[in-house]
Motif scaffolding. Structure first.
Motif: not given
Length: 48
Positions: A1, A3, A5-7, A10
């Protein structure tokens, strides 16, 4: 994944937890949600 997408995930998770907190505070009744402007606005602002 990546960064970004991760943000995004989150960020979505944070807002879901906020809505969950509002439900715990105000109750889980749709009538409460639809008739209490503070409850309604809290959830709507969290989603925006």
């Amino acid at each position: 994944m990546n960064q970004r997408d991760e943000q995004t995930i989150t960020h979505i998770y944070f807002h879901c937890k906020e809505v969950e907190d509002f439900i715990e505070r105000f109750g889980d009744s749709f009538d409460s949600f639809s008739q209490d402007r503070a409850y309604f606005n809290s959830v709507c602002m969290s989603i925006m």
